[in-house]
Design a protein around this motif. Structure first.
Motif, PDB file in Angstrom:
ATOM      1  N   HIS A  68       0.827  -1.210   0.000  1.00 17.95           N
ATOM      2  CA  HIS A  68       0.000   0.000   0.000  1.00 17.95           C
ATOM      3  C   HIS A  68       0.862   1.261   0.000  1.00 17.95           C
ATOM      4  O   HIS A  68       0.449   2.290  -0.564  1.00 17.95           O
ATOM      5  CB  HIS A  68      -0.960  -0.030   1.182  1.00 17.95           C
ATOM      6  N   THR A  69       2.038   1.202   0.575  1.00 16.69           N
ATOM      7  CA  THR A  69       2.959   2.340   0.496  1.00 16.69           C
ATOM      8  C   THR A  69       3.329   2.628  -0.960  1.00 16.69           C
ATOM      9  O   THR A  69       3.336   3.784  -1.404  1.00 16.69           O
ATOM     10  CB  THR A  69       4.226   2.075   1.318  1.00 16.69           C
ATOM     11  N   VAL A  70       3.645   1.576  -1.710  1.00 17.15           N
ATOM     12  CA  VAL A  70       3.960   1.750  -3.131  1.00 17.15           C
ATOM     13  C   VAL A  70       2.766   2.332  -3.874  1.00 17.15           C
ATOM     14  O   VAL A  70       2.912   3.242  -4.700  1.00 17.15           O
ATOM     15  CB  VAL A  70       4.399   0.401  -3.744  1.00 17.15           C
ATOM     16  N   CYS A  71       1.582   1.824  -3.598  1.00 19.36           N
ATOM     17  CA  CYS A  71       0.392   2.346  -4.278  1.00 19.36           C
ATOM     18  C   CYS A  71       0.196   3.827  -3.979  1.00 19.36           C
ATOM     19  O   CYS A  71      -0.133   4.616  -4.878  1.00 19.36           O
ATOM     20  CB  CYS A  71      -0.838   1.551  -3.869  1.00 19.36           C
ATOM     21  N   ASP A  72       0.389   4.208  -2.725  1.00 21.79           N
ATOM     22  CA  ASP A  72       0.266   5.628  -2.366  1.00 21.79           C
ATOM     23  C   ASP A  72       1.254   6.472  -3.170  1.00 21.79           C
ATOM     24  O   ASP A  72       0.913   7.551  -3.686  1.00 21.79           O
ATOM     25  CB  ASP A  72       0.532   5.828  -0.871  1.00 21.79           C
ATOM     26  N   GLN A  73       2.476   5.980  -3.283  1.00 14.72           N
ATOM     27  CA  GLN A  73       3.504   6.725  -4.011  1.00 14.72           C
ATOM     28  C   GLN A  73       3.162   6.837  -5.493  1.00 14.72           C
ATOM     29  O   GLN A  73       3.283   7.913  -6.093  1.00 14.72           O
ATOM     30  CB  GLN A  73       4.865   6.036  -3.827  1.00 14.72           C
ATOM     31  N   VAL A  74       2.729   5.733  -6.092  1.00  8.03           N
ATOM     32  CA  VAL A  74       2.418   5.751  -7.520  1.00  8.03           C
ATOM     33  C   VAL A  74       1.213   6.656  -7.789  1.00  8.03           C
ATOM     34  O   VAL A  74       1.189   7.392  -8.786  1.00  8.03           O
ATOM     35  CB  VAL A  74       2.181   4.317  -8.046  1.00  8.03           C
ATOM     36  N   GLU A  75       0.221   6.628  -6.915  1.00  8.57           N
ATOM     37  CA  GLU A  75      -0.915   7.541  -7.069  1.00  8.57           C
ATOM     38  C   GLU A  75      -0.442   8.993  -7.076  1.00  8.57           C
ATOM     39  O   GLU A  75      -0.924   9.815  -7.865  1.00  8.57           O
ATOM     40  CB  GLU A  75      -1.917   7.322  -5.937  1.00  8.57           C
ATOM     41  N   GLY A  76       0.530   9.309  -6.213  1.00 10.97           N
ATOM     42  CA  GLY A  76       1.071  10.655  -6.189  1.00 10.97           C
ATOM     43  C   GLY A  76       1.780  11.017  -7.475  1.00 10.97           C
ATOM     44  O   GLY A  76       1.616  12.135  -7.999  1.00 10.97           O
ATOM     45  N   HIS A  77       2.545  10.081  -8.014  1.00 13.32           N
ATOM     46  CA  HIS A  77       3.251  10.333  -9.274  1.00 13.32           C
ATOM     47  C   HIS A  77       2.263  10.527 -10.426  1.00 13.32           C
ATOM     48  O   HIS A  77       2.502  11.329 -11.332  1.00 13.32           O
ATOM     49  CB  HIS A  77       4.210   9.184  -9.587  1.00 13.32           C
ATOM     50  N   VAL A  78       1.158   9.774 -10.401  1.00 10.65           N
ATOM     51  CA  VAL A  78       0.131   9.941 -11.434  1.00 10.65           C
ATOM     52  C   VAL A  78      -0.475  11.337 -11.347  1.00 10.65           C
ATOM     53  O   VAL A  78      -0.635  12.026 -12.362  1.00 10.65           O
ATOM     54  CB  VAL A  78      -0.959   8.857 -11.298  1.00 10.65           C
ATOM     55  N   ARG A  79      -0.828  11.771 -10.138  1.00  4.71           N
ATOM     56  CA  ARG A  79      -1.420  13.100  -9.963  1.00  4.71           C
ATOM     57  C   ARG A  79      -0.481  14.204 -10.445  1.00  4.71           C
ATOM     58  O   ARG A  79      -0.924  15.215 -11.009  1.00  4.71           O
ATOM     59  CB  ARG A  79      -1.765  13.336  -8.487  1.00  4.71           C
ATOM     60  N   GLU A  80       0.817  14.007 -10.238  1.00  7.82           N
ATOM     61  CA  GLU A  80       1.803  15.017 -10.624  1.00  7.82           C
ATOM     62  C   GLU A  80       2.185  14.947 -12.095  1.00  7.82           C
ATOM     63  O   GLU A  80       2.993  15.753 -12.572  1.00  7.82           O
ATOM     64  CB  GLU A  80       3.057  14.848  -9.767  1.00  7.82           C
ATOM     65  N   GLY A  81       1.613  13.993 -12.835  1.00  7.83           N
ATOM     66  CA  GLY A  81       1.894  13.873 -14.261  1.00  7.83           C
ATOM     67  C   GLY A  81       3.263  13.313 -14.579  1.00  7.83           C
ATOM     68  O   GLY A  81       3.791  13.529 -15.679  1.00  7.83           O
ATOM     69  N   ARG A  82       3.836  12.567 -13.654  1.00  7.62           N
ATOM     70  CA  ARG A  82       5.187  12.028 -13.878  1.00  7.62           C
ATOM     71  C   ARG A  82       5.166  10.751 -14.715  1.00  7.62           C
ATOM     72  O   ARG A  82       6.166  10.409 -15.345  1.00  7.62           O
ATOM     73  CB  ARG A  82       5.883  11.776 -12.542  1.00  7.62           C
ATOM     74  N   ILE A  83       4.056  10.045 -14.698  1.00  6.32           N
ATOM     75  CA  ILE A  83       3.963   8.769 -15.415  1.00  6.32           C
ATOM     76  C   ILE A  83       3.164   8.992 -16.691  1.00  6.32           C
ATOM     77  O   ILE A  83       2.003   9.420 -16.651  1.00  6.32           O
ATOM     78  CB  ILE A  83       3.290   7.700 -14.538  1.00  6.32           C
ATOM     79  N   ARG A  84       3.781   8.720 -17.814  1.00  7.19           N
ATOM     80  CA  ARG A  84       3.103   8.899 -19.106  1.00  7.19           C
ATOM     81  C   ARG A  84       1.934   7.950 -19.242  1.00  7.19           C
ATOM     82  O   ARG A  84       0.830   8.340 -19.628  1.00  7.19           O
ATOM     83  CB  ARG A  84       4.106   8.686 -20.249  1.00  7.19           C
ATOM     84  N   ARG A  85       2.159   6.684 -18.911  1.00  2.61           N
ATOM     85  CA  ARG A  85       1.094   5.692 -18.946  1.00  2.61           C
ATOM     86  C   ARG A  85       1.593   4.391 -18.352  1.00  2.61           C
ATOM     87  O   ARG A  85       2.778   4.234 -18.057  1.00  2.61           O
ATOM     88  CB  ARG A  85       0.586   5.459 -20.370  1.00  2.61           C
ATOM     89  N   PHE A  86       0.686   3.453 -18.160  1.00  2.00           N
ATOM     90  CA  PHE A  86       1.010   2.105 -17.730  1.00  2.00           C
ATOM     91  C   PHE A  86       0.909   1.203 -18.960  1.00  2.00           C
ATOM     92  O   PHE A  86      -0.036   1.328 -19.745  1.00  2.00           O
ATOM     93  CB  PHE A  86       0.057   1.639 -16.632  1.00  2.00           C
ATOM     94  N   THR A  87       1.862   0.304 -19.127  1.00  2.00           N
ATOM     95  CA  THR A  87       1.943  -0.451 -20.373  1.00  2.00           C
ATOM     96  C   THR A  87       2.045  -1.949 -20.139  1.00  2.00           C
ATOM     97  O   THR A  87       2.411  -2.409 -19.054  1.00  2.00           O
ATOM     98  CB  THR A  87       3.187  -0.026 -21.184  1.00  2.00           C
TER      99      THR A  87
END
Length: 396
Positions: free
Chosen positions: A232-251
């Protein structure tokens, strides 16, 4: 057996997205089918190997050596038939772990034969088969090569201690791929993915089982014993990166196209894919992060009630002969589970083939090996909750 490097036009994992099997979770993925457990005494059937010198083997596409001039020939498999007199019906029918699980599960849960003597699936899926009691233990007295040559790093995963029911077919590393020329610097750590100059130019793998371990390792987690809190820590972090526009997409495996085209500069990636990409663009690099990376395998198993168990065990052992393993490694370019094959390749007369012996993406060196770990699998009890949360983040 002579060893000459051959180059498949497309890597086996690269093909999956084209076939629609990239990391989607099928309807049976989370249920675990607990009522379908088969007790040890009910797994074996009559073995007809002595009088029927044959077996049926299901594998993924592009996952065995073929002759450059005659693609219907598979040199290492032909050598087995010639040496033992055992014919192999080799079926390239596995395009997705969950899809194949769904194909076999009705037979296995109902104590019926599958029509297959040997199968190859990813280790996280092997864990499900082992938990359900759907595969048989192999007789190591018939497999001296496996006993002698299996890489110690792969010899005792949490889901199958001592590898009693599974044997690695090929292995690989989930790490980070990037374009050194376009990025203009090196990447060393998982946290480097979140630098400002990579904002919006990073992709992560979409599948839960493919993605989570490397991200946990970036947090310093021992992935052999990770917890729900780590997930869940990883999920929290990835959600933050998504909100900040750091991740182009999941592939799925289509990250290969994004990286090759320059649409992304860095991504989660498989070592075998990068071996192929480097042939066209030497600026594409693969890194095992300083924190560590995930070592995974796709493994051979003998399903319950297989009619030709002894023949299947002989075939598994054939591929652990270092010369045979070297011939396969020279073609598929994944991490070889037989370290002794390195010396065979090093002595090859062909210069390109001999160079493979020094490639750490086929034979990881001591420094890299120290940073590799096999993740414990997601259990059937954890999977519904974890898959729901991860899929919502990844947009699956």
């Amino acid at each position: 057996m002579s060893v000459t490097r051959k180059s498949p036009a497309l890597s086996r994992r690269s093909l999956l997205s084209a076939l629609g099997g990239a990391a989607a979770l099928g309807p049976l993925a989370g249920c675990g089918v607990p009522a379908a457990y088969v007790a040890p005494g009910d797994r074996a059937g009559a073995d007809l190997s002595a009088r029927e010198r044959r077996l049926t083997w299901s594998n993924w596409p592009l996952y065995i050596d073929t002759d450059d001039e005659d693609t219907t020939r598979r040199p290492t498999l032909d050598d087995f038939r010639e040496r033992t007199g055992i014919a192999v019906d080799y079926v390239e029918e596995i395009n997705d772990n969950d899809e194949f699980f769904g194909k076999l599960s009705p037979s296995l849960m109902n104590h019926q034969r599958t029509g297959r003597d040997l199968i190859v699936v990813s280790d996280w899926m092997c864990a499900r088969f082992v938990r359900l009691g759907w595969v048989q233990e192999m007789d190591r007295t018939r497999q001296p090569n496996v006993v002698k040559y299996l890489d110690p790093l792969l010899s005792s995963p949490a889901f199958d201690p001592g590898r009693r029911s599974t044997v690695p077919w090929q292995s690989g590393i989930t790490g980070i791929a990037y374009n050194r020329r376009r990025l203009g610097r090196e990447i060393h750590r998982v946290s480097d993915l979140w630098a400002d100059d990579l904002k919006g130019r990073v992709t992560l793998l979409s599948g839960l089982d493919e993605a989570f371990a490397l991200l946990m390792q970036g947090n310093g987690v021992d992935i052999t014993r990770w917890t729900a809190d780590d997930f869940h820590t990883v999920c929290d972090q990835v959600e933050g990166h998504v909100r900040e526009g750091r991740i182009r997409r999941f592939t799925g495996n289509d990250y290969i196209k994004d990286l090759a085209a320059g649409d992304v500069l860095a991504c989660q990636a498989y070592s075998g894919d990068v071996m192929q990409l480097r042939a066209d663009d030497p600026d594409i690099r693969f890194v095992v992060p300083e924190e560590s990376a995930e070592l995974w395998s796709e493994s051979l198993m003998i399903p319950n009630l297989a009619r030709h168990k002894a023949n299947a065990e002989a075939l598994v052992d054939h591929y652990y002969d270092p010369e045979v393993a070297a011939g396969l490694a020279a073609w598929v370019n994944y991490v070889c589970p037989v370290p002794a094959a390195r010396d065979v390749l090093a002595s090859a007369g062909d210069r390109d083939t001999a160079a493979l012996a020094e490639d750490p993406l086929i034979f990881p060196d001591a420094g890299m090996r120290a940073r590799l770990a096999i993740a414990r699998d997601v259990t059937s009890a954890e999977r519904p909750e974890f898959a729901k949360r991860w899929n919502a983040i990844a947009g699956l």
